[in-house]
Design a protein around this motif. Structure first.
Motif, PDB file in Angstrom:
ATOM      1  N   SER A 198      -5.158   5.887  31.382  1.00 13.09           N
ATOM      2  CA  SER A 198      -7.127   6.558  32.069  1.00 13.09           C
ATOM      3  C   SER A 198      -6.927   4.633  32.966  1.00 13.09           C
ATOM      4  O   SER A 198      -7.600   5.336  33.890  1.00 13.09           O
ATOM      5  CB  SER A 198      -7.369   6.525  30.511  1.00 13.09           C
ATOM      6  N   ASP A 199      -6.430   3.924  32.770  1.00 16.72           N
ATOM      7  CA  ASP A 199      -7.192   2.310  33.064  1.00 16.72           C
ATOM      8  C   ASP A 199      -5.766   1.750  34.371  1.00 16.72           C
ATOM      9  O   ASP A 199      -5.731   0.997  34.686  1.00 16.72           O
ATOM     10  CB  ASP A 199      -6.969   1.679  31.964  1.00 16.72           C
TER      11      ASP A 199
ATOM     12  N   ASP B  50      -6.583   1.174  38.958  1.00 15.27           N
ATOM     13  CA  ASP B  50      -7.432  -0.739  38.677  1.00 15.27           C
ATOM     14  C   ASP B  50      -6.073  -1.487  39.084  1.00 15.27           C
ATOM     15  O   ASP B  50      -5.967  -2.360  40.430  1.00 15.27           O
ATOM     16  CB  ASP B  50      -8.068  -1.355  38.167  1.00 15.27           C
TER      17      ASP B  50
END
Length: 299
Positions: A195-196, A199
């Motif tokens: 989910s991260d 970035d």
């Protein structure tokens, strides 16, 4: 009497002017009473009535435009003064050798009767398809982009086949608009949740060369965050192949080994104005989470 004398003098004068002077007729006039019309056929008319006349531009008419095309392919002096006269062999001189190149490229029948005509696509026929390949290959082999792409120490048509297979993909790309739809607990390695990943992925670039080979560039700070897992990304990039499946769909195939298990992955790319978009369902998880992202080509 005076008026009659003037009329008689006028008649005599007119008769002398009309009949006393020598009358000159055109050369093809044989009888004084015939009306002679001399016409000189133009070069266009002569050509239109010859066996050479052809609808070169495909507009269902044989006219001046077709005649100009004919002259471009058959008359060196006409060609040399036209916008089509270019230095095709890059020797800084526009001459008969360039005219020969021009004819080979623009006149299929001329090419087919030449020694340049060979079966370039291996289908056992020499036809228009081979001529199209010849046109593009000949320009490529004389350009700065020509190189030994199959590592056989020779630059030839087999290298050009590699070139045309991958040239549309050559460039550097970065990922953006990453989304993840799945359980929060799924992670890449030990430290990074899927989910991260957006970035981090936006800081990574992928390059494709003329051989279709991939190179991934990962900043040091991302390597630190990913730990040894970044080696999996490098392995995946080294094993990647890219191919066009249709006018609208491109596929990337790769394989990696994680925890002793080999995983084969295929990602289908849809073309966008900026590059490609993709979605991937991770079927090796029970809930089959999905990721989506855009692949943008750097300018």
């Amino acid at each position: 009497m005076y008026k009659k004398g003037l009329l008689l003098l006028l008649v005599i004068f007119v008769s002398f002017f009309l009949f006393g002077c020598e009358i000159v007729y055109p050369n093809n006039t044989t009888t004084q009473g015939e009306v002679a019309i001399t016409t000189i056929a133009s070069d266009l008319d002569l050509w239109k009535n010859s066996d050479e006349a052809f609808d070169y531009n495909g507009d269902r008419k044989i006219d001046q435009e077709d005649y100009d095309i004919y002259l471009l392919q058959n008359d060196y002096e006409f060609w040399k003064t036209s916008d089509e006269a270019l230095d095709y062999d890059n020797n800084h001189i526009i001459d008969e050798l360039d005219f020969e190149k021009y004819k080979l490229h623009t006149n299929y029948n001329y090419w087919k009767l030449s020694e340049e005509a060979i079966d370039l696509n291996g289908d056992a026929f020499i036809d228009e398809t081979d001529h199209e390949i010849y046109n593009n290959y000949d320009f490529w082999i004389n350009s700065d982009e020509a190189e030994d792409l199959n590592d056989d120490s020779t630059i030839d048509v087999s290298d050009y086949e590699v070139y045309i297979e991958y040239v549309e993909f050559v460039g550097t790309y970065y990922l953006t608009n990453y989304t993840y739809d799945g359980a929060e607990s799924h992670s890449f390695g030990e430290n990074v949740l899927f989910s991260d990943m957006g970035d981090y992925l936006s800081q990574i670039t992928v390059s494709v060369n003329g051989r279709g080979e991939f190179t991934v560039t990962i900043p040091d700070n991302i390597k630190t965050i990913f730990g040894d897992s970044h080696l999996i990304m490098i392995e995946a990039a080294n094993n990647m192949t890219i191919s066009r499946l249709s006018p609208f769909i491109v596929a990337i195939d790769t394989n990696v080994i994680m925890d002793g298990i080999e995983y084969n992955l295929t990602i289908y790319l849809d073309e966008t104005e900026a590059g490609y978009s993709a979605s991937y369902i991770m079927g090796f998880y029970y809930d089959e989470p999905e990721i989506t992202f855009d692949i943008v080509k750097a300018e």
